[in-house]
Design a protein around this motif. Structure first.
Motif, PDB file in Angstrom:
ATOM      1  N   HIS A   1      39.528  -8.442  -5.027  1.00 49.60           N
ATOM      2  CA  HIS A   1      40.633  -9.277  -4.637  1.00 49.60           C
ATOM      3  C   HIS A   1      41.362  -9.699  -5.585  1.00 49.60           C
ATOM      4  CE1 HIS A   1      37.653 -10.928  -1.388  1.00 49.60           C
ATOM      5  NE2 HIS A   1      38.051  -9.719  -1.251  1.00 49.60           N
TER       6      HIS A   1
ATOM      7  N   TRP B   1      38.094 -21.501  -7.172  1.00 50.07           N
ATOM      8  CA  TRP B   1      37.092 -21.597  -6.356  1.00 50.07           C
ATOM      9  C   TRP B   1      37.410 -21.292  -4.631  1.00 50.07           C
ATOM     10  CZ3 TRP B   1      37.789 -27.219  -7.615  1.00 50.07           C
ATOM     11  CH2 TRP B   1      38.136 -28.099  -6.927  1.00 50.07           C
TER      12      TRP B   1
ATOM     13  N   LEU C   1      28.450 -15.158   0.248  1.00 56.30           N
ATOM     14  CA  LEU C   1      28.487 -16.463   0.021  1.00 56.30           C
ATOM     15  C   LEU C   1      27.321 -17.475   0.215  1.00 56.30           C
ATOM     16  CD1 LEU C   1      30.286 -18.115  -2.327  1.00 56.30           C
ATOM     17  CD2 LEU C   1      31.217 -19.196  -0.327  1.00 56.30           C
TER      18      LEU C   1
ATOM     19  N   ALA D   1      32.581  -8.209  -4.067  1.00 52.16           N
ATOM     20  CA  ALA D   1      33.736  -8.687  -3.114  1.00 52.16           C
ATOM     21  C   ALA D   1      34.618  -9.192  -3.535  1.00 52.16           C
ATOM     22  CB  ALA D   1      32.995  -9.561  -2.065  1.00 52.16           C
ATOM     23  N   MET D   2      34.430 -10.087  -4.884  1.00 48.63           N
ATOM     24  CA  MET D   2      35.287 -10.865  -5.430  1.00 48.63           C
ATOM     25  C   MET D   2      36.376  -9.870  -6.234  1.00 48.63           C
ATOM     26  SD  MET D   2      34.168 -14.271  -6.359  1.00 48.63           S
ATOM     27  CE  MET D   2      32.556 -13.572  -7.033  1.00 48.63           C
TER      28      MET D   2
ATOM     29  N   LEU E   1      35.473 -21.339 -14.916  1.00 47.52           N
ATOM     30  CA  LEU E   1      35.337 -20.605 -13.583  1.00 47.52           C
ATOM     31  C   LEU E   1      35.674 -19.504 -13.202  1.00 47.52           C
ATOM     32  CD1 LEU E   1      33.825 -22.286 -11.158  1.00 47.52           C
ATOM     33  CD2 LEU E   1      35.979 -23.430 -10.652  1.00 47.52           C
TER      34      LEU E   1
ATOM     35  N   LEU F   1      28.705 -23.551  -5.091  1.00 42.10           N
ATOM     36  CA  LEU F   1      29.039 -22.143  -4.815  1.00 42.10           C
ATOM     37  C   LEU F   1      27.853 -21.168  -4.518  1.00 42.10           C
ATOM     38  CD1 LEU F   1      32.211 -21.558  -6.986  1.00 42.10           C
ATOM     39  CD2 LEU F   1      32.394 -21.568  -4.552  1.00 42.10           C
TER      40      LEU F   1
ATOM     41  N   GLU G   1      27.965 -11.681  -4.898  1.00 40.84           N
ATOM     42  CA  GLU G   1      29.486 -11.499  -4.489  1.00 40.84           C
ATOM     43  C   GLU G   1      30.437 -10.714  -5.415  1.00 40.84           C
ATOM     44  OE1 GLU G   1      28.487 -16.040  -4.503  1.00 40.84           O
ATOM     45  OE2 GLU G   1      27.278 -14.104  -4.765  1.00 40.84           O
TER      46      GLU G   1
ATOM     47  N   ARG H   1      39.324 -18.796  -3.931  1.00 39.77           N
ATOM     48  CA  ARG H   1      39.177 -17.417  -3.958  1.00 39.77           C
ATOM     49  C   ARG H   1      37.631 -16.942  -3.827  1.00 39.77           C
ATOM     50  NH1 ARG H   1      44.660 -16.745  -5.448  1.00 39.77           N
ATOM     51  NH2 ARG H   1      44.566 -17.757  -7.422  1.00 39.77           N
ATOM     52  N   MET H   2      37.019 -17.446  -4.882  1.00 40.74           N
ATOM     53  CA  MET H   2      35.448 -17.240  -4.788  1.00 40.74           C
ATOM     54  C   MET H   2      34.868 -17.467  -3.357  1.00 40.74           C
ATOM     55  SD  MET H   2      34.580 -18.982  -8.536  1.00 40.74           S
ATOM     56  CE  MET H   2      33.154 -18.347  -9.105  1.00 40.74           C
ATOM     57  N   MET H   3      35.326 -18.368  -2.511  1.00 42.66           N
ATOM     58  CA  MET H   3      34.741 -18.473  -1.323  1.00 42.66           C
ATOM     59  C   MET H   3      35.039 -17.428  -0.289  1.00 42.66           C
ATOM     60  SD  MET H   3      35.062 -22.458  -0.236  1.00 42.66           S
ATOM     61  CE  MET H   3      34.634 -23.525  -1.746  1.00 42.66           C
ATOM     62  N   THR H   4      36.100 -16.263  -0.871  1.00 39.36           N
ATOM     63  CA  THR H   4      36.211 -15.235   0.313  1.00 39.36           C
ATOM     64  C   THR H   4      34.999 -14.260   0.060  1.00 39.36           C
ATOM     65  OG1 THR H   4      37.420 -14.081  -1.684  1.00 39.36           O
ATOM     66  CG2 THR H   4      38.560 -15.413  -0.172  1.00 39.36           C
ATOM     67  N   ALA H   5      34.123 -14.441  -0.716  1.00 38.74           N
ATOM     68  CA  ALA H   5      32.820 -13.321  -0.661  1.00 38.74           C
ATOM     69  C   ALA H   5      32.297 -13.687   0.482  1.00 38.74           C
ATOM     70  CB  ALA H   5      32.186 -13.602  -1.969  1.00 38.74           C
ATOM     71  N   PRO H   6      31.816 -12.542   1.249  1.00 36.72           N
ATOM     72  CA  PRO H   6      31.101 -12.830   2.283  1.00 36.72           C
ATOM     73  C   PRO H   6      29.690 -13.265   2.142  1.00 36.72           C
ATOM     74  CG  PRO H   6      32.141 -10.329   2.456  1.00 36.72           C
ATOM     75  CD  PRO H   6      32.550 -11.288   1.073  1.00 36.72           C
TER      76      PRO H   6
END
Lengths: 386, 140
Positions: free
Chosen positions: B139, A108, A117, B135-136, B50, B93, B132, A110-115
């Motif tokens: 990474h 979670w 969000l 973007a994800m 997840l 999220l 998202e 890493r998922m928060m690195t999505a701009p």
């Protein structure tokens, strides 16, 4: 790669190691019987670097609690060394360490690195908590809403820390801004070697603060505080936020003299979070605040302050039987003080120790009420003479 | 319209028997749907669900046995608990809890399974891709 390791060794003063072994003698991993030796790792990485398997394993095994550096006569920065080695190994070999909870926590983050969000992280706010839509001061909630869901199975109330922090701020006539799209501080990504996503989080969080016109961020969690105050400025150019630890703010208020505490008839002790006591050198602050509370009997554990022992785990990697044993030992020390209330200052200490208490065979001997210092202070604070 | 990425996590026993029978009968299934077979839904934890979203899934469906049919014991109950919590995480999220679905089947219900997959695909397509995603994916 070899050159990079040489540089890390140089930067973190590993060449100064005398091989005295004090680090190993105090390492909580070692004390619970694990074949783990910071001294041997330092030795191997300098003269036996071909033993890659040993080095890689040992780099990820470390708890990064920094008690070794506390006792090192040569000033070797061991956890700094570990941090940079993990970054290097993550980058070159894709190593991640053995992630507890199958890596959900890192997922979670890493998922928060999505701009783009758009989180719903503030559903828990109630009318009794006064917050403002805009202003200079923000309160950083961190991962509390996520922990609250993820760890609901072990009944640990991390959101209480956020609620009680806001209550304390309200008491000081501060109505903080709560940002709906702040992200995780990235502590656990940093300490598991994921530098690129860590930096993304720093930049996104800084941008979020700036967009909301924030000048000061108040933080209750020592890990978030350490990241925001010490690491974020290194990542974000032109960093100009004031980062305040909530505990410091309360201490200032007590020093000013307008604040006192209601009596609390409990026997208490304190679990020092490693980031707070050793890395931030704040071990005296919680003690000073707690001893202000009338009627409370405060006794320190056998290992306390800068010599305190870790809660058994850090950055949610490598949780194993030895972590559990460290926790059992820690809780036993707490019980031995005669305390019926264990106070800590970090949600993770709370999670890890609560988890250990639930051991079916040891429940009777280990069970102890555990609360964050913020909650205790919020319940007991009152105006001086009031 | 951009295609969504659908993932099914399927128990080896009743639901996979349905899936297999549906395949044998050449029943049409959504082509943007991928399946991971596990021995029991009880094997799947919060982290794995997840991670499907971390790696770019737009919708995840857990295909389970009926509670009383589990070959191991509490598998589907574990599934219900995990789905409940991960849904809450997805809500936090901002991804949306409706992107995670669970369905249980008896071993002979191939029509029901195929219908559930089409229904799932339709719902997720209506929601569209998780924004998202791009973007994800960069990474991981």
């Amino acid at each position: 790669m070899d050159k990079k390791i040489d540089q890390i060794i140089q930067d973190r003063s590993l060449y100064l190691c005398l091989e005295c072994g004090k680090c190993t003698a105090v390492c909580p991993r070692r004390l619970t019987g694990k074949e783990y030796s910071p001294r041997l790792l330092a030795h191997k990485v300098i003269v036996e670097r071909e033993d890659e398997a040993f080095i890689e394993n040992a780099v990820w095994e470390c708890l990064t609690c920094e008690i070794c550096s506390e006792h090192c006569p040569s000033g070797v920065e061991f956890s700094g060394f570990i941090l940079e080695m993990r970054e290097l190994l993550a980058e070159t070999k894709g190593l991640k360490g053995y992630r507890a909870h199958d890596g959900a926590i890192h997922s979670w983050m890493r998922m928060m690195t999505a701009p783009e969000l758009k989180q719903n992280r503030l559903d828990w706010l109630t009318d009794e908590l006064n917050t403002s839509a805009a202003g200079d001061i923000a309160y950083f909630v961190g991962c509390a809403p996520y922990f609250d869901v993820f760890f609901s199975g072990i009944e640990v109330d991390t959101l209480a820390i956020a609620r009680d922090s806001i209550r304390l701020l309200n008491y000081l006539d501060i109505e903080p801004v709560l940002l709906p799209d702040e992200r995780c501080c990235g502590h656990d990504l940093l300490w598991t070697g994921d530098r690129s996503n860590f930096e993304r989080l720093q930049k996104l969080n800084y941008q979020t603060f700036k967009d909301a016109g924030i000048r000061e961020v108040v933080v209750s969690c020592p890990e978030c505080y350490m990241i925001l105050s010490e690491y974020m400025p290194k990542v974000v150019p032109g960093f100009d936020l004031k980062i305040t630890l909530l505990m410091d703010l309360i201490q200032q208020e007590v020093h000013k003299g307008g604040t006192a505490f209601k009596p609390l008839k409990r026997r208490t002790t304190f679990q020092d979070p490693c980031r707070l006591s050793r890395m931030l050198n704040r071990h005296k602050v919680p003690r000073e605040l707690l001893t202000e509370i009338p009627d409370m009997r405060f006794t320190d554990m056998e290992h306390s302050g800068r010599s305190a022992i870790c809660c058994g785990n850090s950055a949610f990697i490598n949780c194993d039987a030895h972590s559990k044993q460290i926790q059992v030992q820690r809780l036993t020390e707490a019980k031995n003080t005669g305390a019926d209330l264990l106070i800590t200052a970090c949600p993770k200490c709370m999670i890890h120790l609560t988890c250990a208490m639930r051991d079916r065979l040891k429940q009777k001997t280990l069970k102890l009420e555990i609360r964050d210092i913020v909650s205790i202070l919020a319940d007991q604070i009152k105006p001086y003479g009031g | 319209m951009k295609k969504v990425r659908l993932l099914g996590i399927c128990c080896n026993w009743s639901p996979f028997a349905c899936y297999n029978a549906a395949g044998m009968a050449r029943m049409k299934m959504p082509d943007n749907f991928k399946l991971i077979r596990v021995m029991c839904i009880g094997r799947v934890n919060q982290a794995l669900i997840l991670r499907a979203f971390e790696y770019g899934a737009d919708g995840v469906i857990l295909l389970e046995c009926n509670d009383e049919d589990c070959r191991y014991g509490p598998g589907p109950e574990v599934g219900h608990e995990n789905v409940k919590r991960v849904r809450k995480m997805l809500h936090l999220l901002g991804i949306g809890q409706e992107r995670l679905v669970e369905k249980s089947f008896a071993a002979h219900e191939k029509e029901e399974l195929v219908e559930a997959l089409w229904d799932f695909a339709e719902r997720i397509e209506a929601l569209g891709p998780v924004t998202e995603q791009k973007a994800m994916a960069a990474h991981v």
